[in-house]
Design an enzyme around this catalytic site. Structure first.
Site: not given
Length: 690
Positions: A98, A372
């Site tokens: 950080e 389908s």
């Protein structure tokens, strides 16, 4: 003698231009005013103690009525520790992740502040400073105020922190307040949440993992999925560990021993995260993150979130899947259900899996081959290319394509005739007829229709077999795409968050329907008419028990997925089955519940019917626009080959037609509504079945 003449007044526009003395004076006044304001704010802003943040307010999530509570995000989980209790290697891992210049910088990043202010002016997402001191300052203000005043206060607090506290004090307070995900605030709570141990017992690899997740806890928790796990691995092993080595905080020999992520504990059940509630709260959290809210704001900012989830529909989803789930043998079978209001795009209900506590993987968001159900977009493409539902195509099996060294077949090799109508081909899910129409107009037209319906098509394989549905989409994606037909050709973007307010009822976010015309209304309505015949007399005949107009399509891919996507004018819902084999592979569904052929005509259609009946109980019966929906099967233009006289046992579930007019939970009446063998077996082959 020198004569001083009076200076002539400036004429025209020049008289409005200030002199350099005036500009200098105004500048000095401005600097003085800013300085005075800064001093005043500096004196007004107090440095909060870490324990003050423990009173942060949890956020509440509501159903669409804004009254009934779905759940609350994690209460603040925090346990204060001193810096002496945190191993040096953990501290250094956090600095490597950080703020590598923490001990050298003055506590603020002018570049970070300018970027944050500019982003705020433009109306972009909130961005904080990059230093650890600035992050701690930001965490001191968990309200949802996104004004410039808040930004200035955060910057002033960072300066004040760097002057009033030692670096060790700032780091200790930071480590006790920063959010690590999983409801954990502070390094001690995070250590328990991820590794089940106290912070002083963490090894180098574990400390590096915790340091890595600080940046974006919602994106680095491996429990959320493979993408998050890979992101955590990359940040830990490719950024944090090398950063420690680069700074001289970790020996290269020790770093070389860390070649993989350490074992990370499964997340414990958080407040409200049970059953389907966990999946709902996860979906809402993800959307809030996308809207710019931080994890800290979500968990402890006191948000009031009104969602699109309908409580009646959500209860119906849970009941429909639970009561109609295939009986044993069913090992590895997963079900995903997602339901949408087609007019707005609001997600009404979700079924993500049996047990959120054991697996947070949401099957309603999982892409699997659609089979389908893809044929609906082929129909839309055909109609836009001048064909009609009465146009005829080759329904015989096998089907040969010139230049392709492969033959295509219908399920069971069944032939339906050389000239069957497009509507009958849809009704019976005849693969060869759909290959024929796709060949005639081009596979790219099917892809375009899918895109117009709202599906992402960037990775779609645009080949002849596109119509058979080998492409993978999630129930969310398919429900949204079919919603375009239900909404007369207008695609609406799906969402879960209607409104966000703070604890003082200030509106922080209000949703707007995002819509776009996909198809002309007459084309969309004709697709609906076609899909309604699937319900009235085709492979989805079980859904006719709903007792109200409905349209939909069954789907199956190579016996490994089974679908039913259907809709009424008010609600569109996708139900998808698949079976996990492990390592991203799908196992055959055939054999589940002793069904030799497991198709979308059976359990998926029954769950859809039971769900829709209960979800719409008490709602007005609404007809579709366009042509009247047929109540019987249309006759094909050419008689198909008779169905085989022998077939596999019907996948009819043990219960049958629901009674939507009497009870929210459909009850059995008779077994006459079960799908017939021909409903199950016709129209498959080539990788897609009904």
């Amino acid at each position: 003698m020198r004569i001083d003449y009076p200076r002539r007044a400036q004429a025209g526009w020049r008289r409005f231009v200030p002199s350099w003395r005036q500009v200098l004076g105004l500048g000095a006044l401005g600097v003085a005013a800013l300085g005075a304001a800064f001093i005043a704010l500096y004196l007004m802003v107090d440095v909060p103690a870490p324990n003050d943040l423990a009173t942060a307010e949890t956020s509440v999530v509501y159903y669409d009525d804004g009254k009934d509570v779905i759940g609350r995000y994690a209460e603040v989980n925090r346990e204060i520790v001193t810096l002496d209790e945190v191993p040096d290697h953990v501290e250094l891992a956090v600095l490597a992740a950080e703020d590598r210049s923490f001990y050298e910088n003055e506590g603020i990043s002018p570049v970070g502040i300018a970027r944050s202010l500019w982003n705020n002016v433009r109306g972009g997402n909130t961005q904080g400073g990059s230093t650890i001191t600035q992050q701690y300052a930001r965490n001191a203000y968990l309200t949802q105020d996104r004004t410039l005043t808040r930004k200035v206060k955060e910057a002033i607090l960072a300066i004040k922190l760097s002057r009033d506290q030692t670096k060790e004090q700032v780091l200790e307070n930071y480590l006790n307040t920063i959010y690590f995900g999983r409801g954990a605030y502070g390094i001690q709570a995070a250590s328990q949440a991820y590794f089940g141990k106290d912070v002083q017992d963490l090894n180098e690899a574990q400390g590096a993992v915790l340091a890595a997740v600080i940046r974006a806890p919602n994106s680095y928790d491996p429990a959320d999925g493979k993408v998050e796990k890979q992101a955590l691995k990359a940040r830990t092993l490719d950024y944090v560990i090398p950063g420690m080595v680069e700074q001289g905080w970790l020996d290269e020999a020790d770093a070389a021993k860390i070649r993989r992520l350490p074992r990370i504990a499964d997340p414990q059940s958080l407040n409200s995260y049970t059953g389907q509630t966990g999946f709902m709260l996860d979906m809402v959290r993800d959307e809030l993150i996308d809207l710019g809210f931080s994890d800290a704001e979500i968990d402890a900012g006191g948000l009031r979130v009104v969602t699109t989830f309908d409580e009646q529909a959500q209860d119906a989803a849970q009941t429909a899947v639970t009561e109609n789930y295939p009986p044993p043998p069913n090992n590895g079978v997963e079900v995903g259900l997602l339901s949408i209001d087609p007019e707005t795009g609001g997600i009404a209900a979700v079924y993500g899996g049996k047990n959120w506590e054991k697996s947070q993987f949401n099957n309603a968001l999982a892409p699997v081959p659609v089979g389908s159900t893809m044929k609906a977009f082929t129909v839309a493409a055909a109609l836009q290319n001048g064909f009609t539902l009465e146009s005829t195509f080759n329904g015989n099996s096998p089907f040969y394509v010139e230049g392709v060294d492969e033959e295509f077949e219908n399920q069971g090799g069944q032939s339906y005739g050389s000239a069957i109508s497009l509507q009958y081909a849809t009704q019976q899910s005849v693969n060869t007829a759909f290959l024929d129409v796709t060949q005639q107009m081009g596979a790219d037209e099917v892809a375009q229709a899918a895109k117009e319906a709202g599906l992402a098509t960037r990775s779609l394989d645009v080949s002849l077999q596109i119509t058979l549905g080998s492409a993978a989409y999630s129930p969310l994606a398919m429900a949204s795409a079919y919603g375009t037909f239900a909404n007369e050709g207008v695609a609406t973007a799906p969402y879960t968050v209607q409104q966000v307010t703070d604890s003082d009822d200030n509106v922080l976010y209000q949703s707007e329907v995002q819509e776009q015309r996909g198809f002309p209304s007459d084309i969309a309505n004709e697709v609906t008419y076609d899909l309604a015949s699937v319900v009235s007399g085709g492979t989805g005949a079980y859904a006719s028990n709903l007792g109200r107009p409905a349209a939909g399509k069954t789907g199956n891919h190579e016996g490994k997925t089974a679908w039913f996507v259907g809709y009424t004018p008010q609600l569109v819902t996708a139900v998808a089955f698949h079976r996990e084999l492990g390592k991203d592979k799908l196992a055959p569904l055939n054999g589940v519940a002793y069904q030799p052929v497991f198709t979308g005509a059976g359990f998926p259609t029954q769950i859809w019917t039971a769900y829709t009946a209960a979800a719409l109980l008490g709602e007005e019966i609404v007809n579709f626009p366009g042509r009247p929906i047929p109540t019987t099967s249309p006759s094909p233009t050419a008689s198909p080959t008779p169905s085989p006289t022998t077939s596999s046992p019907s996948p009819s579930p043990t219960t049958s037609a629901p009674k939507p007019t009497k009870t929210p939970t459909p009850t059995p009446t008779s077994s006459s509504a079960s799908p017939s063998p021909s409903d199950q077996n016709q129209g498959g082959g080539g990788g897609a079945n009904p």
